[in-house]
Design a protein around this motif. Structure first.
Motif, PDB file in Angstrom:
ATOM      1  N   GLN A 251      70.057   1.168   5.230  1.00  0.00           N
ATOM      2  CA  GLN A 251      70.917   1.559   4.121  1.00  0.00           C
ATOM      3  C   GLN A 251      71.276   3.043   4.251  1.00  0.00           C
ATOM      4  OE1 GLN A 251      71.994  -0.751   1.836  1.00  0.00           O
ATOM      5  NE2 GLN A 251      70.839  -2.270   3.025  1.00  0.00           N
ATOM      6  N   GLU A 252      72.394   3.413   3.684  1.00  0.00           N
ATOM      7  CA  GLU A 252      72.864   4.797   3.783  1.00  0.00           C
ATOM      8  C   GLU A 252      71.820   5.788   3.259  1.00  0.00           C
ATOM      9  OE1 GLU A 252      76.715   7.504   2.381  1.00  0.00           O
ATOM     10  OE2 GLU A 252      76.701   5.336   2.050  1.00  0.00           O
ATOM     11  N   HIS A 253      71.208   5.483   2.126  1.00  0.00           N
ATOM     12  CA  HIS A 253      70.246   6.418   1.534  1.00  0.00           C
ATOM     13  C   HIS A 253      69.003   6.574   2.397  1.00  0.00           C
ATOM     14  CE1 HIS A 253      67.153   3.548   0.098  1.00  0.00           C
ATOM     15  NE2 HIS A 253      68.161   2.701   0.004  1.00  0.00           N
ATOM     16  N   GLU A 254      68.627   5.525   3.141  1.00  0.00           N
ATOM     17  CA  GLU A 254      67.456   5.604   4.008  1.00  0.00           C
ATOM     18  C   GLU A 254      67.652   6.632   5.108  1.00  0.00           C
ATOM     19  OE1 GLU A 254      65.279   1.651   4.811  1.00  0.00           O
ATOM     20  OE2 GLU A 254      67.372   1.039   4.533  1.00  0.00           O
ATOM     21  N   ILE A 255      68.879   6.748   5.592  1.00  0.00           N
ATOM     22  CA  ILE A 255      69.180   7.703   6.656  1.00  0.00           C
ATOM     23  C   ILE A 255      69.337   9.109   6.086  1.00  0.00           C
ATOM     24  CG2 ILE A 255      70.813   8.300   8.498  1.00  0.00           C
ATOM     25  CD1 ILE A 255      71.648   5.276   8.427  1.00  0.00           C
ATOM     26  N   LYS A 256      70.118   9.233   5.026  1.00  0.00           N
ATOM     27  CA  LYS A 256      70.456  10.552   4.503  1.00  0.00           C
ATOM     28  C   LYS A 256      69.244  11.327   4.001  1.00  0.00           C
ATOM     29  CE  LYS A 256      75.348  10.049   3.412  1.00  0.00           C
ATOM     30  NZ  LYS A 256      76.402  10.101   2.374  1.00  0.00           N
ATOM     31  N   GLU A 257      68.262  10.616   3.461  1.00  0.00           N
ATOM     32  CA  GLU A 257      67.099  11.319   2.926  1.00  0.00           C
ATOM     33  C   GLU A 257      66.213  11.903   4.030  1.00  0.00           C
ATOM     34  OE1 GLU A 257      64.257   7.368   2.207  1.00  0.00           O
ATOM     35  OE2 GLU A 257      65.380   8.258   0.550  1.00  0.00           O
ATOM     36  N   LEU A 258      66.458  11.540   5.294  1.00  0.00           N
ATOM     37  CA  LEU A 258      65.660  12.047   6.409  1.00  0.00           C
ATOM     38  C   LEU A 258      66.380  13.115   7.231  1.00  0.00           C
ATOM     39  CD1 LEU A 258      64.209   8.632   7.669  1.00  0.00           C
ATOM     40  CD2 LEU A 258      62.969  10.440   6.458  1.00  0.00           C
ATOM     41  N   LEU A 259      67.635  13.384   6.905  1.00  0.00           N
ATOM     42  CA  LEU A 259      68.400  14.389   7.646  1.00  0.00           C
ATOM     43  C   LEU A 259      67.933  15.799   7.297  1.00  0.00           C
ATOM     44  CD1 LEU A 259      72.004  12.878   7.244  1.00  0.00           C
ATOM     45  CD2 LEU A 259      70.354  12.470   9.092  1.00  0.00           C
ATOM     46  N   ILE A 260      68.136  16.724   8.240  1.00  0.00           N
ATOM     47  CA  ILE A 260      67.811  18.137   8.029  1.00  0.00           C
ATOM     48  C   ILE A 260      69.037  18.950   8.429  1.00  0.00           C
ATOM     49  CG2 ILE A 260      66.343  20.075   8.703  1.00  0.00           C
ATOM     50  CD1 ILE A 260      64.123  18.045   9.331  1.00  0.00           C
ATOM     51  N   GLU A 261      69.528  19.746   7.543  1.00  0.00           N
ATOM     52  CA  GLU A 261      70.766  20.493   7.770  1.00  0.00           C
ATOM     53  C   GLU A 261      70.691  21.326   9.051  1.00  0.00           C
ATOM     54  OE1 GLU A 261      73.833  23.434   5.302  1.00  0.00           O
ATOM     55  OE2 GLU A 261      71.842  22.968   4.504  1.00  0.00           O
ATOM     56  N   ASN A 262      71.752  21.214   9.859  1.00  0.00           N
ATOM     57  CA  ASN A 262      71.878  21.958  11.119  1.00  0.00           C
ATOM     58  C   ASN A 262      70.802  21.606  12.142  1.00  0.00           C
ATOM     59  OD1 ASN A 262      74.163  23.382  10.164  1.00  0.00           O
ATOM     60  ND2 ASN A 262      72.814  24.860   9.139  1.00  0.00           N
ATOM     61  N   TYR A 263      70.134  20.472  11.931  1.00  0.00           N
ATOM     62  CA  TYR A 263      69.101  20.054  12.893  1.00  0.00           C
ATOM     63  C   TYR A 263      69.180  18.558  13.175  1.00  0.00           C
ATOM     64  CZ  TYR A 263      64.456  19.324  14.932  1.00  0.00           C
ATOM     65  OH  TYR A 263      63.429  18.954  15.765  1.00  0.00           O
ATOM     66  N   ILE A 264      69.186  17.736  12.134  1.00  0.00           N
ATOM     67  CA  ILE A 264      69.417  16.290  12.287  1.00  0.00           C
ATOM     68  C   ILE A 264      70.656  15.957  11.464  1.00  0.00           C
ATOM     69  CG2 ILE A 264      68.478  13.966  12.085  1.00  0.00           C
ATOM     70  CD1 ILE A 264      65.691  15.210  11.798  1.00  0.00           C
ATOM     71  N   VAL A 265      71.725  15.532  12.148  1.00  0.00           N
ATOM     72  CA  VAL A 265      72.990  15.263  11.458  1.00  0.00           C
ATOM     73  C   VAL A 265      73.452  13.842  11.773  1.00  0.00           C
ATOM     74  CG1 VAL A 265      73.674  17.687  11.480  1.00  0.00           C
ATOM     75  CG2 VAL A 265      74.399  16.203  13.355  1.00  0.00           C
TER      76      VAL A 265
END
Length: 379
Positions: A251-265
């Motif tokens: 799901q979209e929220h599962e991915i977005k909650e694990l991103l890190i700005e300027n590191y995991i995009v």
């Protein structure tokens, strides 16, 4: 329809997959004088297919689990179309198409040459907990193809899938062929002169649909493991869209909650994969099982280092230590360790990238795949 014109039916779950992986086969068939039909679920791509000269028939395939009524409807329509058009060649792509298309061909296409392309055995065969379902599918295939065995050929993308079908007595060595993927145009996917300058951020890219079985979470967790050590030195990029019809969907929220700005995009689906790989040094695919991942073959053609799992399909893209590294599935820690090895040796990244393209050029080019497929048709 011209009276003496031979017909090829391509039976594929969805139209967009055919466009991305089998379109060139159809174009070559038209060039050779065949009438080409795609029997597939229409997701909005039929107009583009018509512009290419490909005729289409909408089949209500459903890729979700437990869709027995839709499967029955798809099977009935395949039977009607096979009986009406009497194609010379029926080319099924993917497990569901192989099962339904082979059964319909046995009943209503007895004079047709049947080509079953195993483009990867999917989540059912990558999860040991589903071994009962796997056994049922293999038994079903064995029963269906018993009556069609003299006029059936199988195309596999890797030796592991071929050996499974031969050992299960679904196919034989004589009727089984290995073609490594759907082919990549090495002229179109040609790298620019690569160089890595001191202090440059190294881009590590995973191109795939956002599915658990593609190892998306393993890739993200690997980035988290080495976050403090690598932030500012590395950019982890996810490129691909959601696929909510797939049983393995994230799901979209599962991915977005694990991103890190300027590191995991997460860049979403791209319409310019060449540009993606022009801006990538290392391509990573921690998938649990593949046929032959086109995304990795494209990356190889663009001189990217390959990091991938030691599983069927993926392992055929890497000579471990030569053009990349292999690691076990579901092992984020080992992914992070391989990345650190590469980051300590920029010359190794350049060297392995060149080896990737050399490996791809041997038997993964588009011309080779198309030529070999038509040799099987005419055999």
């Amino acid at each position: 329809m011209e009276l003496n014109k031979k017909i090829i039916f391509y039976v594929v779950n969805v139209d967009w997959f055919f466009l991305s992986h089998r379109k060139e086969l159809a174009i070559e068939g038209i060039r050779r004088g065949y009438d080409i039909y795609l029997l597939s679920k229409d997701t909005g791509q039929f107009k583009l297919l018509h512009q290419l000269g490909i005729k289409t028939i909408d089949i209500p395939f459903d890729r979700k689990k437990n869709t027995y009524f839709n499967d029955l409807c798809a099977f009935i329509k395949l039977c009607r179309m096979f009986n009406r058009h009497k194609p010379d060649i029926i080319h099924n792509v993917g497990l569901k198409s192989i099962i339904l298309g082979s059964l319909a061909c046995t009943l209503y296409g007895r004079k047709s040459k049947l080509i079953n392309a195993v483009s990867g055995l999917g989540y059912i065969f990558s999860n040991n907990n589903r071994s009962v379902l796997k056994s049922i599918i293999l038994l079903l295939l064995r029963c269906i193809l018993y009556f069609k065995k003299n006029n059936t050929k199988f195309i596999f993308q890797n030796p592991s899938d071929k050996n499974l079908f031969v050992n299960e007595k679904i196919s034989s060595n004589i009727s089984s062929f290995i073609i490594k993927g759907s082919g990549v145009d090495e002229i179109k996917f040609k790298p620019k002169n690569r160089e890595i300058k001191q202090g440059q951020i190294i881009r590590i890219t995973l191109v795939a649909r956002m599915l658990k079985d593609k190892g998306i979470l393993d890739f993200i967790f690997a980035a988290h493991i080495c976050h403090k050590k690598l932030k500012g030195k590395v950019l982890f990029k996810l490129v691909g869209g959601l696929d909510l019809d797939n049983p393995s969907a994230l799901q979209e929220h599962e991915i977005k909650e694990l991103l890190i700005e300027n590191y995991i995009v997460w860049e979403g689906k791209s319409s310019n994969i060449i540009n993606v790989y022009e801006n990538t040094e290392i391509a990573c695919l921690p998938s649990y099982r593949e046929g032959m991942p086109k995304s990795l073959v494209e990356a190889m053609s663009m001189e990217c280092v390959i990091l991938t799992t030691d599983v069927p399909g993926c392992q055929d893209c890497v000579e471990d230590g030569i053009n990349g590294f292999l690691f076990p599935p579901r092992s984020p820690k080992e992914i992070s360790e391989k990345i650190i090895i590469l980051l300590n040796d920029f010359e190794l990244i350049i060297k392995m990238g060149k080896e990737s393209r050399n490996k791809m050029l041997t038997d993964m080019t588009l011309n080779h795949i198309v030529k070999t497929t038509y040799e099987i048709y005419q055999d």
